[in-house]
Design a protein around this motif. Structure first.
Motif, PDB file in Angstrom:
ATOM      1  N   VAL A  89       2.837 -12.766  -2.014  1.00  0.00           N
ATOM      2  CA  VAL A  89       2.151 -12.216  -0.846  1.00  0.00           C
ATOM      3  C   VAL A  89       0.633 -12.312  -1.015  1.00  0.00           C
ATOM      4  N   ARG A  90      -0.031 -12.567   0.107  1.00  0.00           N
ATOM      5  CA  ARG A  90      -1.497 -12.613   0.154  1.00  0.00           C
ATOM      6  C   ARG A  90      -1.976 -11.584   1.171  1.00  0.00           C
ATOM      7  N   HIS A  91      -3.208 -11.174   1.025  1.00  0.00           N
ATOM      8  CA  HIS A  91      -3.784 -10.180   1.932  1.00  0.00           C
ATOM      9  C   HIS A  91      -3.632 -10.605   3.392  1.00  0.00           C
ATOM     10  N   ASP A  92      -3.858 -11.874   3.672  1.00  0.00           N
ATOM     11  CA  ASP A  92      -3.792 -12.376   5.048  1.00  0.00           C
ATOM     12  C   ASP A  92      -2.393 -12.309   5.650  1.00  0.00           C
ATOM     13  N   ASP A  93      -1.372 -12.144   4.809  1.00  0.00           N
ATOM     14  CA  ASP A  93       0.013 -12.067   5.290  1.00  0.00           C
ATOM     15  C   ASP A  93       0.382 -10.675   5.799  1.00  0.00           C
ATOM     16  N   LEU A  94      -0.464  -9.683   5.495  1.00  0.00           N
ATOM     17  CA  LEU A  94      -0.064  -8.284   5.663  1.00  0.00           C
ATOM     18  C   LEU A  94      -0.763  -7.549   6.794  1.00  0.00           C
ATOM     19  N   MET A  95      -0.065  -6.535   7.259  1.00  0.00           N
ATOM     20  CA  MET A  95      -0.598  -5.543   8.205  1.00  0.00           C
ATOM     21  C   MET A  95      -0.420  -4.178   7.559  1.00  0.00           C
ATOM     22  N   VAL A  96      -1.244  -3.240   7.958  1.00  0.00           N
ATOM     23  CA  VAL A  96      -1.110  -1.853   7.528  1.00  0.00           C
ATOM     24  C   VAL A  96      -0.758  -1.042   8.763  1.00  0.00           C
ATOM     25  N   SER A  97       0.411  -0.395   8.727  1.00  0.00           N
ATOM     26  CA  SER A  97       0.764   0.444   9.875  1.00  0.00           C
ATOM     27  C   SER A  97       0.819   1.917   9.466  1.00  0.00           C
ATOM     28  N   HIS A  98      -0.082   2.285   8.593  1.00  0.00           N
ATOM     29  CA  HIS A  98      -0.183   3.670   8.118  1.00  0.00           C
ATOM     30  C   HIS A  98      -1.446   4.260   8.726  1.00  0.00           C
ATOM     31  N   ASN A 108      -8.881  -2.992   3.471  1.00  0.00           N
ATOM     32  CA  ASN A 108      -9.369  -4.141   4.239  1.00  0.00           C
ATOM     33  C   ASN A 108     -10.343  -4.974   3.405  1.00  0.00           C
ATOM     34  N   ALA A 109     -11.047  -4.326   2.505  1.00  0.00           N
ATOM     35  CA  ALA A 109     -11.979  -5.039   1.617  1.00  0.00           C
ATOM     36  C   ALA A 109     -11.254  -5.660   0.424  1.00  0.00           C
ATOM     37  N   ASP A 110     -10.207  -4.970  -0.068  1.00  0.00           N
ATOM     38  CA  ASP A 110      -9.509  -5.459  -1.261  1.00  0.00           C
ATOM     39  C   ASP A 110      -8.077  -4.921  -1.273  1.00  0.00           C
ATOM     40  N   LEU A 111      -7.125  -5.794  -1.033  1.00  0.00           N
ATOM     41  CA  LEU A 111      -5.704  -5.445  -1.015  1.00  0.00           C
ATOM     42  C   LEU A 111      -5.279  -4.721  -2.282  1.00  0.00           C
ATOM     43  N   ASN A 112      -5.907  -5.023  -3.391  1.00  0.00           N
ATOM     44  CA  ASN A 112      -5.519  -4.460  -4.677  1.00  0.00           C
ATOM     45  C   ASN A 112      -5.688  -2.948  -4.764  1.00  0.00           C
ATOM     46  N   CYS A 113      -6.402  -2.357  -3.815  1.00  0.00           N
ATOM     47  CA  CYS A 113      -6.519  -0.896  -3.786  1.00  0.00           C
ATOM     48  C   CYS A 113      -5.165  -0.241  -3.537  1.00  0.00           C
ATOM     49  N   VAL A 114      -4.301  -0.910  -2.810  1.00  0.00           N
ATOM     50  CA  VAL A 114      -2.997  -0.348  -2.453  1.00  0.00           C
ATOM     51  C   VAL A 114      -1.844  -1.171  -3.024  1.00  0.00           C
ATOM     52  N   LEU A 115      -2.048  -2.454  -3.209  1.00  0.00           N
ATOM     53  CA  LEU A 115      -1.034  -3.335  -3.786  1.00  0.00           C
ATOM     54  C   LEU A 115      -1.736  -4.227  -4.798  1.00  0.00           C
ATOM     55  N   ALA A 116      -1.670  -3.849  -6.061  1.00  0.00           N
ATOM     56  CA  ALA A 116      -2.475  -4.486  -7.117  1.00  0.00           C
ATOM     57  C   ALA A 116      -1.932  -5.846  -7.542  1.00  0.00           C
ATOM     58  N   VAL A 117      -1.597  -6.680  -6.597  1.00  0.00           N
ATOM     59  CA  VAL A 117      -0.938  -7.950  -6.887  1.00  0.00           C
ATOM     60  C   VAL A 117      -1.851  -8.926  -7.641  1.00  0.00           C
ATOM     61  N   ARG A 142      -4.425  -8.156  -9.580  1.00  0.00           N
ATOM     62  CA  ARG A 142      -4.640  -7.638 -10.943  1.00  0.00           C
ATOM     63  C   ARG A 142      -3.412  -7.912 -11.803  1.00  0.00           C
ATOM     64  N   MET A 143      -2.218  -7.725 -11.266  1.00  0.00           N
ATOM     65  CA  MET A 143      -1.002  -7.964 -12.040  1.00  0.00           C
ATOM     66  C   MET A 143      -0.816  -9.451 -12.336  1.00  0.00           C
ATOM     67  N   ARG A 144      -1.204 -10.302 -11.421  1.00  0.00           N
ATOM     68  CA  ARG A 144      -1.153 -11.748 -11.684  1.00  0.00           C
ATOM     69  C   ARG A 144      -2.063 -12.114 -12.856  1.00  0.00           C
ATOM     70  N   GLU A 145      -3.212 -11.430 -12.953  1.00  0.00           N
ATOM     71  CA  GLU A 145      -4.110 -11.652 -14.084  1.00  0.00           C
ATOM     72  C   GLU A 145      -3.440 -11.238 -15.396  1.00  0.00           C
ATOM     73  N   TYR A 146      -2.705 -10.113 -15.376  1.00  0.00           N
ATOM     74  CA  TYR A 146      -1.995  -9.667 -16.579  1.00  0.00           C
ATOM     75  C   TYR A 146      -0.900 -10.660 -16.974  1.00  0.00           C
ATOM     76  N   VAL A 147      -0.225 -11.234 -15.994  1.00  0.00           N
ATOM     77  CA  VAL A 147       0.795 -12.247 -16.295  1.00  0.00           C
ATOM     78  C   VAL A 147       0.126 -13.467 -16.927  1.00  0.00           C
ATOM     79  N   LYS A 148      -0.958 -13.916 -16.324  1.00  0.00           N
ATOM     80  CA  LYS A 148      -1.677 -15.089 -16.842  1.00  0.00           C
ATOM     81  C   LYS A 148      -2.171 -14.861 -18.274  1.00  0.00           C
ATOM     82  N   ALA A 149      -2.572 -13.632 -18.570  1.00  0.00           N
ATOM     83  CA  ALA A 149      -3.062 -13.290 -19.910  1.00  0.00           C
ATOM     84  C   ALA A 149      -1.923 -13.034 -20.899  1.00  0.00           C
ATOM     85  N   GLY A 150      -0.671 -13.055 -20.408  1.00  0.00           N
ATOM     86  CA  GLY A 150       0.471 -12.838 -21.285  1.00  0.00           C
ATOM     87  C   GLY A 150       0.747 -11.372 -21.592  1.00  0.00           C
ATOM     88  N   GLU A 151       0.124 -10.463 -20.850  1.00  0.00           N
ATOM     89  CA  GLU A 151       0.322  -9.034 -21.096  1.00  0.00           C
ATOM     90  C   GLU A 151       1.564  -8.492 -20.397  1.00  0.00           C
TER      91      GLU A 151
END
Length: 158
Positions: A75-84, A93-102, A104-113
């Motif tokens: 999923v990418r930010h552009d794919d999503l709507m917020v209905s809350h 709206n500035a950074d999807l990672n505030c609510v869905l840290a996707v 940041r988690m991709r970075e952890y996967v890339k780093a092998g963590e």
């Protein structure tokens, strides 16, 4: 922190006097059975996110919408709507990672963590007053994620 919770409790009690508001002072913890770098992680949010192509959450339900939406792993930010409507969308709206840290988690996967991210993530609505249906749906969502081989669910509450 407790003062903010007490203020929130007082505001909710005005509109929903029957709501049974509980403050948890500790949470149950399940110890990992394997190292984090060998775990598959799914994201779970109460941000009311859904794909633009999916059915929005129903904001007109008196006790809140207890359903959930599946979000694809890529999923990418552009794919999503917020209905809350119960929190300020400025930061998401500035950074999807505030609510869905996707990202940041991709970075952890890339780093092998973390070994990998799930093929699917889950979004619920927050601001729920009748939690019985919500609990039933969290069990269904948990079983769904377990069926995908998920070891860890990372919750971002709103």
């Amino acid at each position: 922190m407790i003062n903010h919770l007490l203020i929130t409790k007082s505001l909710i009690k005005r509109k929903h006097p029957d709501f049974d508001f509980i403050i948890f002072h500790d949470s149950p913890v399940t110890v990992l059975s394997k190292p984090l770098e060998k775990c598959k992680l799914a994201l779970v949010t109460t941000g009311g996110l859904h794909l633009k192509t999916d059915t929005p959450f129903d904001l007109n339900l008196k006790n809140g919408d207890c359903s959930y939406r599946i979000l694809p792993g890529e999923v990418r930010h552009d794919d999503l709507m917020v209905s809350h409507k119960w929190y300020n969308h400025k930061f998401i709206n500035a950074d999807l990672n505030c609510v869905l840290a996707v990202d940041r988690m991709r970075e952890y996967v890339k780093a092998g963590e973390i070994q990998s991210l799930s093929e699917e993530h889950i979004s619920f609505m927050g601001h729920i007053y009748d939690t019985a249906p919500l609990i039933k749906n969290t069990i269904k969502a948990g079983r769904h994620l377990k069926g995908l081989g998920v070891d860890i669910a990372f919750l971002t509450p709103t």
